[in-house]
Design an enzyme around this catalytic site. Structure first.
Site, mmCIF file in Angstrom:
data_model
loop_
_atom_site.group_PDB
_atom_site.id
_atom_site.type_symbol
_atom_site.label_atom_id
_atom_site.label_comp_id
_atom_site.label_asym_id
_atom_site.label_seq_id
_atom_site.Cartn_x
_atom_site.Cartn_y
_atom_site.Cartn_z
ATOM 1 N N TYR A 1 0.857 -1.181 0.000
ATOM 2 C CA TYR A 1 0.000 0.000 0.000
ATOM 3 C C TYR A 1 0.891 1.228 0.000
ATOM 4 O O TYR A 1 1.856 1.304 0.780
ATOM 5 C CB TYR A 1 -0.882 -0.010 1.246
ATOM 6 N N ASP B 1 9.316 2.714 -0.646
ATOM 7 C CA ASP B 1 8.307 3.391 0.162
ATOM 8 C C ASP B 1 8.601 3.125 1.636
ATOM 9 O O ASP B 1 8.337 2.049 2.150
ATOM 10 C CB ASP B 1 6.910 2.874 -0.204
ATOM 11 N N LYS C 1 4.782 9.724 8.380
ATOM 12 C CA LYS C 1 4.617 9.212 9.752
ATOM 13 C C LYS C 1 5.675 9.747 10.740
ATOM 14 O O LYS C 1 5.602 10.899 11.162
ATOM 15 C CB LYS C 1 4.576 7.677 9.715
#
Ligand code: KE4
Length: 432
Positions: free
Chosen positions: A144, A239, A267
């Site tokens: 994702y 990623d 994050k």
């Protein structure tokens, strides 16, 4: 546990917000029951609208590596706030955070800040396409990379949790340029490259996936991807939105010796405030406007308050010994879950790296999306609900990862492991 107030707040929220949540995975759809409405957090703990307390292993899905309402972050944010919330003009804070990120992660010649991991993924793809002049990209089933049209194809996280890995609204035209392979399957990537000579702009991956549960890469897979991208002139994008500054100070790429051409972050580098980033090789990043022809922009990109939160976080985690201490907590927790499962004769696969953990109710180690989907997610649901009843807050989905923070102390871990022993007995009630 009384959660009446959360239930009322959820009813009210659904009148104004789709599904009552601002991100689908928060809706508890795959684990049943209503989402808890959180009043506040402190350290390792969350407190809901009914006053219930939980040891938290979601940590806002990864950012809160120092725990909730960390005084060092609050102080930095307060100081920044006093000078204003946003200017839409460059500030020194952005440069300082970029320098800190570059100092920690080798190979980042230039870094651009945005406001989310999705934005960073979208920008990285656009730069790779602008740099190569090619159109197709390769992603891996179950990985994702945010709610990005080109990447919502067999996506993990909330897309898998809700059983919609291919989102409505993504046009056939967009999806046609997204080629799919299975994670850990280099032969499939080689075949795609052979079928699309000179047409693939980028390969994008989570080097340690955390959005189909946590999965470990085969060393040969990563090495093979790097060699293939070198040979074919394909941009390798790692990623690290979840794994960056989380599985270790230098992320999955540092842990695994991967040298991507571009990396994306999020994050942890925002310390709980909205921050994403993309960066890498100078020759690629110099294509980004205003230097080059690839346009990317954002009103709140590099927001000074968010930068201050990110800087305060990195100042702490880059200190010697931080990740050793953090990983020791992850090890205690995953070893404890494995022991609790063994006492119930339940097959359980556990993984951890730095402050990131994952487990599957499965007979064998899970190596890709198909195997992740075949794991016993109903047992996960039983375990999740039993842990919640014991005051331990895990991800409301079998296809996520768990996160421990500096704030989790010995008592919190002992409470968690005592709860796990009870919850495994509940999970064992679910037929194989
Ligand atoms: P955001 O746009 O949510 O900041 O980042 C997207 C993203 C990109 N790449 C990876 C590897 C990610 O894990 C994410 C976001 N992670 C999910 C949880 N697995 C965020 C939680 C949510 O969607 O609400």
């Amino acid at each position: 546990m009384n959660t009446q107030r959360s239930a009322e707040l959820f009813q009210r929220a659904q009148k104004s917000i789709p599904g009552g949540v601002n991100s689908p995975v928060r809706a508890f759809k795959s684990v049943g029951g209503n989402p808890l409405f959180i009043e506040r957090g402190k350290g390792a703990w969350l407190y809901d609208a009914d006053g219930n307390a939980y040891v938290d292993y979601v940590g806002s899905w990864g950012p809160l590596i120092l725990g909730h309402a960390d005084e060092r972050i609050l102080a930095a944010v307060r100081e920044a706030l006093e000078r204003g919330t946003s200017f839409g003009a460059p500030t020194q804070l952005e440069t300082t955070l970029a320098e800190m990120v570059k100092e920690i992660v080798p190979g980042l010649d230039l870094v651009r800040f945005v406001s989310s991991g999705s934005e960073a993924a979208m920008a990285a793809l656009r730069v790779a396409r602008g740099f190569t002049g090619r159109e197709k990209i390769i992603k891996f089933a179950g990985c994702y990379h945010g709610a990005v049209d080109a990447l919502l194809v067999k996506a993990g996280s909330g897309a898998t949790t809700l059983g919609v890995p291919d989102s409505a609204g993504v046009t056939a035209g967009v999806a046609a340029d997204t080629l799919l392979a299975d994670f850990n399957n280099l032969a499939q990537v080689e075949a795609l490259a052979a079928q699309n000579p000179g047409r693939i702009a980028a390969v994008i991956l989570e080097a340690i996936p955390g959005n189909m549960g946590m999965i470990w890469p085969d060393e040969s897979f990563l090495k093979g991807l790097r060699a293939l991208c070198d040979r074919e002139g394909i941009v390798l994008i790692c990623d690290e939105v979840m794994t960056g500054f989380r599985v270790g100070l230098t992320g999955a790429q540092g842990l695994l010796g991967l040298k991507p051409d571009l990396s994306i972050f999020g994050k942890v580098i925002g310390g709980g405030m909205p921050v994403g980033a993309y960066g890498g090789r100078r020759d690629i990043m110099e294509k980004v406007a205003p230097l080059g022809p690839v346009y990317q922009a954002g009103t709140l990109s590099g927001n000074p308050v968010a930068m201050a939160a990110g800087m305060a976080t990195l100042r702490v985690i880059r200190e010697p010994g931080f990740f050793q201490r953090l990983e020791a907590k992850s090890k205690r927790l995953m070893d404890g879950f494995a022991q609790a499962a063994k006492e119930q004769n339940l097959p359980l696969q556990t993984l951890y790296a730095g402050g990131m953990m994952g487990f599957f109710f499965a007979q064998q180690p899970v190596k890709d999306y198909t195997q992740a989907l075949a794991s016993h997610s109903k047992r996960y649901v039983a375990f999740f609900q039993a842990m919640l009843a014991e005051g331990v807050y895990l991800a409301p989905s079998a296809f996520e990862a768990l996160f421990v923070s500096e704030a989790h102390g010995e008592d919190d871990i002992a409470k968690t492991l005592a709860a796990a022993r009870k919850a495994m007995a509940q999970a064992a009630q679910v037929p194989a």
